[in-house]
Write a protein that holds these residues in place. Structure first.
Motif, PDB file in Angstrom:
ATOM      1  N   GLU A   1       0.837  -1.188   0.000  1.00  0.00           N
ATOM      2  CA  GLU A   1       0.000   0.000   0.000  1.00  0.00           C
ATOM      3  C   GLU A   1       0.876   1.244   0.000  1.00  0.00           C
ATOM      4  O   GLU A   1       2.024   1.212  -0.426  1.00  0.00           O
ATOM      5  N   CYS A   2       0.368   2.360   0.488  1.00  0.00           N
ATOM      6  CA  CYS A   2       1.131   3.599   0.625  1.00  0.00           C
ATOM      7  C   CYS A   2       0.318   4.514   1.539  1.00  0.00           C
ATOM      8  O   CYS A   2      -0.706   4.108   2.076  1.00  0.00           O
ATOM      9  N   SER A   3       0.761   5.746   1.713  1.00  0.00           N
ATOM     10  CA  SER A   3       0.074   6.644   2.642  1.00  0.00           C
ATOM     11  C   SER A   3      -1.365   6.923   2.232  1.00  0.00           C
ATOM     12  O   SER A   3      -2.191   7.309   3.066  1.00  0.00           O
ATOM     13  N   TYR A   4      -1.693   6.724   0.955  1.00  0.00           N
ATOM     14  CA  TYR A   4      -3.058   6.983   0.486  1.00  0.00           C
ATOM     15  C   TYR A   4      -4.073   6.073   1.183  1.00  0.00           C
ATOM     16  O   TYR A   4      -5.253   6.420   1.277  1.00  0.00           O
ATOM     17  N   SER A   5      -3.636   4.939   1.682  1.00  0.00           N
ATOM     18  CA  SER A   5      -4.554   4.024   2.368  1.00  0.00           C
ATOM     19  C   SER A   5      -5.041   4.602   3.698  1.00  0.00           C
ATOM     20  O   SER A   5      -5.989   4.073   4.285  1.00  0.00           O
ATOM     21  N   TYR A   6      -4.424   5.683   4.171  1.00  0.00           N
ATOM     22  CA  TYR A   6      -4.830   6.315   5.430  1.00  0.00           C
ATOM     23  C   TYR A   6      -5.737   7.533   5.224  1.00  0.00           C
ATOM     24  O   TYR A   6      -6.115   8.194   6.198  1.00  0.00           O
ATOM     25  N   ARG A   7      -6.070   7.872   3.985  1.00  0.00           N
ATOM     26  CA  ARG A   7      -6.742   9.139   3.719  1.00  0.00           C
ATOM     27  C   ARG A   7      -8.075   9.267   4.454  1.00  0.00           C
ATOM     28  O   ARG A   7      -8.418  10.356   4.947  1.00  0.00           O
ATOM     29  N   LYS A   8      -8.847   8.174   4.556  1.00  0.00           N
ATOM     30  CA  LYS A   8     -10.154   8.258   5.212  1.00  0.00           C
ATOM     31  C   LYS A   8     -10.015   8.389   6.725  1.00  0.00           C
ATOM     32  O   LYS A   8     -10.841   9.037   7.374  1.00  0.00           O
ATOM     33  N   ILE A   9      -8.983   7.789   7.286  1.00  0.00           N
ATOM     34  CA  ILE A   9      -8.719   7.951   8.715  1.00  0.00           C
ATOM     35  C   ILE A   9      -8.349   9.397   9.008  1.00  0.00           C
ATOM     36  O   ILE A   9      -8.838  10.001   9.975  1.00  0.00           O
ATOM     37  N   ILE A  10      -7.487   9.967   8.165  1.00  0.00           N
ATOM     38  CA  ILE A  10      -7.066  11.357   8.349  1.00  0.00           C
ATOM     39  C   ILE A  10      -8.267  12.297   8.241  1.00  0.00           C
ATOM     40  O   ILE A  10      -8.417  13.232   9.043  1.00  0.00           O
ATOM     41  N   ALA A  11      -9.126  12.053   7.270  1.00  0.00           N
ATOM     42  CA  ALA A  11     -10.324  12.894   7.112  1.00  0.00           C
ATOM     43  C   ALA A  11     -11.238  12.775   8.328  1.00  0.00           C
ATOM     44  O   ALA A  11     -11.798  13.773   8.799  1.00  0.00           O
ATOM     45  N   ALA A  12     -11.386  11.560   8.855  1.00  0.00           N
ATOM     46  CA  ALA A  12     -12.239  11.360  10.032  1.00  0.00           C
ATOM     47  C   ALA A  12     -11.656  12.061  11.256  1.00  0.00           C
ATOM     48  O   ALA A  12     -12.399  12.622  12.070  1.00  0.00           O
ATOM     49  N   LEU A  13     -10.344  12.037  11.399  1.00  0.00           N
ATOM     50  CA  LEU A  13      -9.706  12.730  12.518  1.00  0.00           C
ATOM     51  C   LEU A  13      -9.957  14.232  12.439  1.00  0.00           C
ATOM     52  O   LEU A  13     -10.279  14.887  13.446  1.00  0.00           O
ATOM     53  N   ALA A  14      -9.803  14.796  11.255  1.00  0.00           N
ATOM     54  CA  ALA A  14     -10.020  16.234  11.083  1.00  0.00           C
ATOM     55  C   ALA A  14     -11.468  16.611  11.352  1.00  0.00           C
ATOM     56  O   ALA A  14     -11.754  17.697  11.876  1.00  0.00           O
ATOM     57  N   ARG A  15     -12.366  15.709  11.028  1.00  0.00           N
ATOM     58  CA  ARG A  15     -13.800  16.000  11.152  1.00  0.00           C
ATOM     59  C   ARG A  15     -14.306  15.860  12.581  1.00  0.00           C
ATOM     60  O   ARG A  15     -15.210  16.591  12.997  1.00  0.00           O
ATOM     61  N   THR A  16     -13.734  14.935  13.356  1.00  0.00           N
ATOM     62  CA  THR A  16     -14.334  14.592  14.650  1.00  0.00           C
ATOM     63  C   THR A  16     -13.514  15.017  15.866  1.00  0.00           C
ATOM     64  O   THR A  16     -14.046  15.006  16.982  1.00  0.00           O
ATOM     65  N   ALA A  17     -12.262  15.382  15.710  1.00  0.00           N
ATOM     66  CA  ALA A  17     -11.452  15.769  16.867  1.00  0.00           C
ATOM     67  C   ALA A  17     -11.975  17.050  17.492  1.00  0.00           C
ATOM     68  O   ALA A  17     -12.320  18.002  16.785  1.00  0.00           O
ATOM     69  N   ARG A  18     -12.027  17.082  18.819  1.00  0.00           N
ATOM     70  CA  ARG A  18     -12.539  18.280  19.490  1.00  0.00           C
ATOM     71  C   ARG A  18     -11.474  19.340  19.672  1.00  0.00           C
ATOM     72  O   ARG A  18     -11.782  20.487  20.010  1.00  0.00           O
ATOM     73  N   THR A  19     -10.224  18.978  19.473  1.00  0.00           N
ATOM     74  CA  THR A  19      -9.129  19.952  19.425  1.00  0.00           C
ATOM     75  C   THR A  19      -8.288  19.635  18.194  1.00  0.00           C
ATOM     76  O   THR A  19      -8.321  18.512  17.682  1.00  0.00           O
ATOM     77  N   PRO A  20      -7.509  20.597  17.694  1.00  0.00           N
ATOM     78  CA  PRO A  20      -6.754  20.370  16.461  1.00  0.00           C
ATOM     79  C   PRO A  20      -5.795  19.183  16.572  1.00  0.00           C
ATOM     80  O   PRO A  20      -5.184  18.949  17.614  1.00  0.00           O
ATOM     81  N   VAL A  21      -5.691  18.439  15.484  1.00  0.00           N
ATOM     82  CA  VAL A  21      -4.803  17.295  15.400  1.00  0.00           C
ATOM     83  C   VAL A  21      -3.911  17.468  14.173  1.00  0.00           C
ATOM     84  O   VAL A  21      -4.400  17.749  13.074  1.00  0.00           O
ATOM     85  N   ARG A  22      -2.628  17.302  14.360  1.00  0.00           N
ATOM     86  CA  ARG A  22      -1.700  17.301  13.232  1.00  0.00           C
ATOM     87  C   ARG A  22      -1.511  15.855  12.774  1.00  0.00           C
ATOM     88  O   ARG A  22      -1.305  14.966  13.603  1.00  0.00           O
ATOM     89  N   THR A  23      -1.596  15.601  11.478  1.00  0.00           N
ATOM     90  CA  THR A  23      -1.403  14.253  10.969  1.00  0.00           C
ATOM     91  C   THR A  23      -0.260  14.247   9.951  1.00  0.00           C
ATOM     92  O   THR A  23      -0.181  15.130   9.093  1.00  0.00           O
ATOM     93  N   ILE A  24       0.593  13.246  10.076  1.00  0.00           N
ATOM     94  CA  ILE A  24       1.714  13.074   9.158  1.00  0.00           C
ATOM     95  C   ILE A  24       1.684  11.640   8.643  1.00  0.00           C
ATOM     96  O   ILE A  24       1.613  10.692   9.432  1.00  0.00           O
ATOM     97  N   ALA A  25       1.704  11.492   7.333  1.00  0.00           N
ATOM     98  CA  ALA A  25       1.749  10.162   6.711  1.00  0.00           C
ATOM     99  C   ALA A  25       2.752  10.208   5.572  1.00  0.00           C
ATOM    100  O   ALA A  25       2.690  11.112   4.734  1.00  0.00           O
TER     101      ALA A  25
END
Length: 372
Positions: free
Chosen positions: A78-102
């Protein structure tokens, strides 16, 4: 993608960053591969891959201090693209800002092509360079498949950087021989996974990879028949099934022999996962992953267990997989006892739990980081 100026920054740790893509064979890049302004190539400062460009996406919450930095380390094929939906969900649901690196390991995705058949030990060395360059702290580390020994192997060199660990169908231990194994009966006894590189030429490895990532639990006949049909359609230029952009990414990244052979080597290594023996015919110049495995097995509990930093830990596991059986889960529980009560098993999910259960994984990340 190709344009832009090179950016060189003064940092405590060596390295530099470019906005310019290197020699990845990936041509069709989906719009959600990386966020606007969050596309970077880290130029490796030393080691076997010195000078190569390693892609990473960095979703930063602007001027706000992130509640945690989530680092997502992918496996193979795979590659980092396999995490795209997790990253989107984190941005959408986190109650405080989250930095994501893949990141994409060398030989995968948007990173430079491999020039030799790499092991998890090689990828861990490169990842550690990026970790140091970005000087990451308070990290919630998410690892899948070979991303386990790569991500844990890199961060365990400087364990104080990690606050939490989320495990997704991965291990750093020898896989117990009972039940499913990669060298005997998974996904089918007629072609176990470690033998796939012997059954297919490198020019077909891309479509084999895309089929593998999106296969579902099924009997041996259905799996083999599905793969045959998939390869025939590929030869006719037809990309069947859903997630067509993603399938194309997984195919194109292995469209060069160099990348395909490096990925295929990692598949052959699944027979020795957690042990570190070299596959037959290995070059003596290659790093022996056994050194890395022993380091992790000897130090993980001391560094991250209850008598160490006692980091937060969660595991989400697809059962239909050699890494989803109780023997593997028990190994993790012995090494990190704080996992007790925090292992979630999906009975009808296979190896790629990161693709099938993104919302649940995002919830677990926010929970362990105290941001849910």
């Amino acid at each position: 993608m190709k344009g832009g100026k090179r950016i060189v920054e003064d940092r405590t740790f060596p390295g530099s960053v470019s906005r310019e893509q290197g020699n990845s064979p990936l041509q069709h890049v989906p719009s959600d591969y990386y966020p606007p302004g969050g596309c970077f190539w880290f130029i490796l400062p030393d080691g076997t891959d010195q000078g190569k460009k390693m892609f990473y996406r960095d979703s930063h919450p602007g001027n706000d201090k992130p509640g945690t930095t989530v680092v997502l380390v992918h496996g193979n094929p795979e590659c980092s693209y396999s995490y795209r939906k997790i990253i989107a969900a984190l941005a959408r649901t986190a109650r405080t800002p989250v930095r994501t690196i893949a990141m994409d390991h060398i030989g995968f995705g948007l990173s430079d092509q491999a020039t030799f058949e790499m092991t998890c030990a090689d990828h861990a060395v490169n990842l550690l360079c990026l970790i140091r360059y970005l000087d990451l702290h308070n990290v919630t580390l998410v690892v899948h498949d070979w991303g386990g020994p790569i991500g844990i192997g890199a961060f365990l060199r400087e364990p104080g950087r990690v606050a939490n660990l989320v495990l997704l169908n991965t291990t750093v231990f020898p896989i117990p021989d009972e039940g499913y194994t990669y060298h005997k009966n998974y996904p089918t006894p007629c072609i176990p996974w470690s033998k796939f590189p012997l059954a297919f030429p490198s020019r077909l490895w891309g479509p084999v990879a895309s089929y593998t990532v999106y296969r579902r639990p099924a009997g041996a006949f259905r799996l083999v028949a599905g793969l045959v049909v998939h390869l025939l359609l590929f030869r006719l230029g037809i990309r069947a099934g859903g997630e067509r952009d993603a399938r194309q990414v997984y195919e194109e990244q292995f469209s060069t022999r160099a990348n395909a052979r490096s990925s295929m080597r990692m598949v052959r290594e699944t027979q020795y996962w957690g042990k570190g023996e070299m596959v037959p015919g290995s070059s003596p110049e290659l790093k022996n992953p056994g050194v890395l495995y022993r380091f992790m097995q000897e130090n993980m509990t001391k560094a991250w267990g209850p008598l160490g930093r006692n980091i937060g830990a969660r595991a989400l596991v697809g059962r239909w997989d050699p890494l989803g059986k109780d023997g593997v889960i028990s190994q993790w529980l012995r090494s990190l006892p704080q996992l007790e009560g925090h292992v979630r098993v999906f009975e009808k999910v296979g190896h790629f739990v990161n693709i099938e259960k993104p919302e649940e994984i995002a919830d677990a990340v926010l929970d362990v980081a105290g941001l849910g």
